[in-house]
Design an enzyme around this catalytic site. Structure first.
Site, PDB file in Angstrom:
ATOM      1  N   ALA A 174       0.794  -1.229   0.000  1.00  0.00           N
ATOM      2  CA  ALA A 174       0.000   0.000   0.000  1.00  0.00           C
ATOM      3  C   ALA A 174       0.828   1.281   0.000  1.00  0.00           C
ATOM      4  O   ALA A 174       0.486   2.250  -0.664  1.00  0.00           O
ATOM      5  CB  ALA A 174      -0.932  -0.028   1.208  1.00  0.00           C
ATOM      6  N   ARG A 231       1.508  -1.329   4.784  1.00  0.00           N
ATOM      7  CA  ARG A 231       2.030  -2.151   3.691  1.00  0.00           C
ATOM      8  C   ARG A 231       1.065  -3.268   3.249  1.00  0.00           C
ATOM      9  O   ARG A 231       0.864  -3.519   2.066  1.00  0.00           O
ATOM     10  CB  ARG A 231       3.342  -2.792   4.173  1.00  0.00           C
ATOM     11  N   ASN A 248       2.466 -10.201  -0.890  1.00  0.00           N
ATOM     12  CA  ASN A 248       3.634 -10.734  -1.593  1.00  0.00           C
ATOM     13  C   ASN A 248       4.361 -11.818  -0.784  1.00  0.00           C
ATOM     14  O   ASN A 248       5.529 -12.116  -1.026  1.00  0.00           O
ATOM     15  CB  ASN A 248       4.607  -9.602  -1.959  1.00  0.00           C
ATOM     16  N   HIS A 304       7.067  -2.526  -7.211  1.00  0.00           N
ATOM     17  CA  HIS A 304       7.318  -2.165  -5.808  1.00  0.00           C
ATOM     18  C   HIS A 304       8.192  -0.921  -5.753  1.00  0.00           C
ATOM     19  O   HIS A 304       8.724  -0.462  -6.747  1.00  0.00           O
ATOM     20  CB  HIS A 304       8.089  -3.299  -5.103  1.00  0.00           C
ATOM     21  N   SER A 305       8.387  -0.430  -4.522  1.00  0.00           N
ATOM     22  CA  SER A 305       9.451   0.522  -4.273  1.00  0.00           C
ATOM     23  C   SER A 305       9.941   0.245  -2.851  1.00  0.00           C
ATOM     24  O   SER A 305       9.234  -0.379  -2.065  1.00  0.00           O
ATOM     25  CB  SER A 305       8.962   1.963  -4.393  1.00  0.00           C
ATOM     26  N   TYR A 356      16.568 -10.177  -1.077  1.00  0.00           N
ATOM     27  CA  TYR A 356      16.625 -11.192  -0.014  1.00  0.00           C
ATOM     28  C   TYR A 356      15.707 -12.335  -0.429  1.00  0.00           C
ATOM     29  O   TYR A 356      14.812 -12.155  -1.257  1.00  0.00           O
ATOM     30  CB  TYR A 356      16.190 -10.623   1.351  1.00  0.00           C
ATOM     31  N   GLU A 378      11.721  -2.848  -8.165  1.00  0.00           N
ATOM     32  CA  GLU A 378      11.709  -1.860  -7.073  1.00  0.00           C
ATOM     33  C   GLU A 378      12.057  -0.524  -7.711  1.00  0.00           C
ATOM     34  O   GLU A 378      13.177  -0.324  -8.189  1.00  0.00           O
ATOM     35  CB  GLU A 378      12.763  -2.202  -6.007  1.00  0.00           C
TER      36      GLU A 378
HETATM   37  O1  0X9 Z   1       9.694  -7.811   0.235  1.00  0.00           O
HETATM   38  C1  0X9 Z   1       9.058  -7.649  -0.801  1.00  0.00           C
HETATM   39  O2  0X9 Z   1       7.946  -8.139  -0.958  1.00  0.00           O
HETATM   40  C2  0X9 Z   1       9.645  -6.827  -1.942  1.00  0.00           C
HETATM   41  N1  0X9 Z   1      10.341  -5.701  -1.422  1.00  0.00           N
HETATM   42  S1  0X9 Z   1       9.501  -4.475  -0.740  1.00  0.00           S
HETATM   43  O3  0X9 Z   1      10.430  -3.595  -0.060  1.00  0.00           O
HETATM   44  N2  0X9 Z   1       8.819  -3.617  -1.877  1.00  0.00           N
HETATM   45  O4  0X9 Z   1       8.509  -5.011   0.093  1.00  0.00           O
HETATM   46  C3  0X9 Z   1      10.593  -7.670  -2.771  1.00  0.00           C
HETATM   47  C4  0X9 Z   1       9.986  -8.898  -3.300  1.00  0.00           C
HETATM   48  C5  0X9 Z   1      10.547  -9.366  -4.587  1.00  0.00           C
HETATM   49  N3  0X9 Z   1       9.732 -10.403  -5.124  1.00  0.00           N
HETATM   50  C6  0X9 Z   1       8.719 -10.187  -6.007  1.00  0.00           C
HETATM   51  N4  0X9 Z   1       8.434  -9.011  -6.428  1.00  0.00           N
HETATM   52  N5  0X9 Z   1       8.036 -11.232  -6.394  1.00  0.00           N
HETATM   53 ZN    ZN Z   2       6.807  -3.799  -2.040  1.00  0.00          ZN
END
Ligand code: 0X9
Ligand code: ZN
Length: 411
Positions: A174, A231, A248, A304-305, A356, A378
């Site tokens: 969010a 989030r 996610n 994402h960011s 990660y 991101e």
């Molecule tokens: O942790 C996450 O879900 C993502 N980073 S965030 O800081 N935006 O929360 C990275 C996830 C990477 N995996 C996918 N996008 N599938």
């Molecule tokens: Zn994210």
């Protein structure tokens, strides 16, 4: 008279502090230059102090530090020889600044492409765009937990053979507002420029584009009313004090119950009670899967960011996909196109080693159902979820340049 003044100032205070969650005195710290040997220490500190991690990379992590924690965390980090610096002195101040800017604009109605827009404005714009172009439709693919529609725009220019699909979604988290604005820009730009701009025309001649600007409408709405830093979605959990599932971490990627997500409903990485337990993730995934029954879905982009990364599978393991070489080369094409737009650099690579490891993520789910080109991006910047208005268009332009270049390179 005095009574009127008191009333007026109360109204003023109410308008100014519209958010119910306040981050006054909270800071964002970057722990930097973390060596492999220090990683376990850092993980232990995060876990023990239940720190709110905002972002991280191979050698750094950004954490929100409450006023109460400052002293002890500083000492702990120093004792372990860990470098850190205060990245944001007072987290409430950029939030207030952003809100004041938005309030000043509020006299205008309708979408503002170079600014942030609330949920209602985005939805109205999606409907209006569908009404204005006969090759654009809008569909509700389900309802969120709180009963909001999950809207998708379909951009399908007629003619030629059946096209493959490219799916792009924004706002699964969010607070990552730069993603919502990037999707909104895409809808505006692609519709206005088709038949005029050669690159846009080529893209829409090659693909049907499915665009979902607000994956998590309940969460997004909450970031406008209560907590700018929310989030997850807004699902009640087994803990009466904790709300929300990380959409996610909730995907049925075949490894949902692995070690790289949280079983704690209070965590920002809470996986939920089962794969696709959440109406939002269930609706999106059912819909995409149904598309694959009739048409080829060539690519999935999950936006994402922050931290400027272009990531591909896998998230659940450090092992490389058999298609790793092609995924790396398409990612490089995307990052090169981003760089050519405004000079910003993005790193690319598999999720697990680039950011990660994570279980239950969208990219691994996409890959599992046969969408090899499933990417997690991101967006800007490198230090905050709150980006000034001046970066909204540049961020959107470079992201779409990257997505377009990647899509044109995929066979
Ligand atoms: O942790 C996450 O879900 C993502 N980073 S965030 O800081 N935006 O929360 C990275 C996830 C990477 N995996 C996918 N996008 N599938
Ligand atoms: Zn994210």
């Amino acid at each position: 008279m005095k009574g009127v003044r008191v009333f007026a100032s109360l109204v003023f205070v109410a308008l100014c502090s519209a958010y119910t969650v306040d981050y006054k005195g909270h800071q964002l710290w970057r722990v930097d230059d973390i060596t492999a040997a220090q990683l376990d220490d850092v993980r232990a500190i995060i876990k023990n102090l239940d720190l709110d991690v905002w972002a991280s990379g191979r050698t750094w992590v950004d954490v929100r530090v409450t006023p109460q924690l400052r002293r002890s965390l500083g000492k702990t980090l120093a004792a372990l020889n860990l470098n850190f610096r205060v990245q944001t002195e007072d987290l409430q101040s950029p939030i207030d600044e952003e809100r004041n800017n938005l309030r000043q604009r509020k006299s205008s109605t309708g979408i503002t492409i170079d600014d942030y827009n609330d949920l209602e404005t985005i939805e109205a714009f999606m409907k209006e765009t569908a009404a204005n172009y006969d090759w654009v439709t809008i569909e509700s693919i389900g309802k969120s937990l709180e009963g909001r529609d999950l809207w998708v725009n379909i951009l399908s220019v007629p003619g030629g053979a059946e096209k493959p699909i490219a799916w792009i979604d924004c706002g699964i988290h969010a607070r990552e507002w730069i993603t919502h604005s990037t999707c909104v820009y895409g809808l505006d730009h692609l519709t206005k420029e088709y038949g005029k701009d050669q690159e846009v025309t080529e893209l829409l001649d090659k693909y049907d584009i499915y665009l979902m600007p607000v994956y998590n409408p309940d969460g997004y709405s909450f970031t406008w009313t209560d907590d700018r830093m929310w989030r997850k979605n807004r699902a009640p959990t087994s803990d009466p004090f904790c709300i929300g599932v990380d959409l996610n971490r909730n995907q049925d990627d075949g490894h949902w119950d692995g070690p790289y997500s949280s079983t704690d409903p209070c965590s920002d990485a809470y996986r939920g009670t089962a794969p696709f337990s959440e109406p939002e993730s269930k609706a999106v995934s059912d819909y995409i899967e149904s598309l694959t029954q009739h048409q080829k879905v060539n690519a999935y982009f999950n936006l994402h960011s922050y931290s400027q990364l272009w990531m591909h599978v896998f998230g659940w393991t450090f092992e490389l996909a058999p298609e790793n070489d092609v995924l790396e080369s398409v990612s490089k094409i995307g990052c090169d196109a981003i760089k050519a737009t405004h000079g910003e650099t993005f790193d690319y690579g598999p999720i697990a080693s680039t950011i990660y490891p994570a279980n239950g993520g969208t990219a691994d789910w996409g890959y599992k159902i046969g969408i090899v080109h499933s990417y997690g991006l991101e967006l800007r910047d490198r230090s905050s979820f709150i980006l000034p208005k001046s970066e909204i268009l540049p961020a959107a332009e470079e992201t779409w340049a990257g997505i377009r270049a990647a899509l044109m390179a995929i066979e």
